[in-house]
Design an enzyme around this catalytic site. Sequence first.
Site, mmCIF file in Angstrom:
data_model
loop_
_atom_site.group_PDB
_atom_site.id
_atom_site.type_symbol
_atom_site.label_atom_id
_atom_site.label_comp_id
_atom_site.label_asym_id
_atom_site.label_seq_id
_atom_site.Cartn_x
_atom_site.Cartn_y
_atom_site.Cartn_z
ATOM 1 N N TYR A 18 0.664 -1.119 -0.103
ATOM 2 C CA TYR A 18 -0.032 -0.033 -0.038
ATOM 3 C C TYR A 18 0.719 1.345 0.026
ATOM 4 O O TYR A 18 1.601 1.379 0.999
ATOM 5 C CB TYR A 18 -0.867 0.017 1.280
ATOM 6 C CG TYR A 18 -1.831 1.015 1.193
ATOM 7 C CD1 TYR A 18 -2.213 1.834 0.398
ATOM 8 C CD2 TYR A 18 -2.524 1.104 2.794
ATOM 9 C CE1 TYR A 18 -3.336 2.867 0.584
ATOM 10 C CE2 TYR A 18 -3.389 2.096 2.839
ATOM 11 C CZ TYR A 18 -3.975 3.058 1.838
ATOM 12 O OH TYR A 18 -4.886 3.868 2.243
ATOM 13 N N LYS A 53 -1.309 -1.432 -4.031
ATOM 14 C CA LYS A 53 -2.512 -0.461 -4.039
ATOM 15 C C LYS A 53 -1.856 1.068 -4.065
ATOM 16 O O LYS A 53 -1.043 1.548 -3.122
ATOM 17 C CB LYS A 53 -3.333 -0.508 -2.794
ATOM 18 C CG LYS A 53 -4.453 0.500 -2.391
ATOM 19 C CD LYS A 53 -4.930 0.447 -0.995
ATOM 20 C CE LYS A 53 -6.127 1.541 -0.939
ATOM 21 N NZ LYS A 53 -6.825 1.546 0.517
#
Length: 382
Positions: A210, A238
């Site tokens: 992320y 992400k």
Amino acid sequence: SPAETSRCSAASHPFRVVCLVSQQPAVFAEPPNMQMQLSNRVQRQPLQLSRQSRSSLRVKAVLATPLTDTQKRTNVDSLKQTSVITAIKTPYLPNGKFDLKSYDKLVDLQIANGVEGVIVGGTTGEGHLMSWDEHIMLIAHTVNKYGDRLKVIGNTGSNSTGEALHATEQGFAVGMHAALQINPYYGKTSMAGLRAHLNAVLNEGPAIIYNVPSRTGQDIPDAVALEIAKHPNFLGMKECTGNKRIGNYVQQGVPCWSGNDDEAHDARHNFGSAGVISVTSNLIPGLMTRMMNGPADPELNASLQQLIKWLFCEPNPIPLNTALMMCGLVRPVFRLPYVPLSRVEREQGAKLLEAVKDHIPGCQEIRVMDDDDFLLIGSAHK
């Protein structure tokens, strides 16, 4: 109740604040004979139609059977094909504990509307406001009830490598399919330290990495992302820094999920993203699924932009929490430091929610609500 309850002084604050200092481990059920005093307005909430019974809920957590190498490879390939992943909301009871009945209803509605995976205890799910015991138990509950119907991705990252490793080991032990791992935030490290951290957590099992520098204060550079992408447990990024970067990664064979709902349609159809890890899909899972899995639909995308903008008018998950409460889908309980949107913002949101009401599963009525409808909980775990 086993908790000692005191009213915090908040004369200048329009919301009711309760500080709970628990003397016992976290419990995920409303205790018998709970004497929480709610206002008449809260008791009139549509939420009361699905009010939790006073019998105790039990969460069964069992250790997962270790996967074979072939099963691990199949699992990784399947996860990479997951296009709509909801960063699921964690609802609360008036005592500040998890409201599992409401949580289960939210997940059921996600599955019924085409969502293929959930992030458990992410930023939207307020993992940072949970104890690790709560966090792992919620992952276990989700796996045991829904693991055969959708991908369960536990947010077990941390800015402490040791803490991330321990939580990730526990998450995989109770059966999560993958982890969401973040780069060390606040106490930032060097590039060498960043590489070491990410490789260490990837060694634990499949993970989405992320990158959200607006929250962490440190970007994961392209060179680092391309390096860790060679790890067999790397699922993808992400990515929250924009579609141009997503497109660049995709061209180099790095899978990406958009972390920005307002850009997700174009990320999918114009830049080749794997899909979206979404906040908005908590409310309109069917429409987000249509945008990701159907043909390009710029008209639908444009029609949702004002709603998405409103859902980020304050830091996530404040607007989403408020919206779900206005729609009667969860109880109006916040864990501090989160508080509801202002009345003016709720009025603005009510108009936007009405426009998509038919696409909000489970919503019977949208209410602006009054300030004293909301309960704010400060909870300390011992």
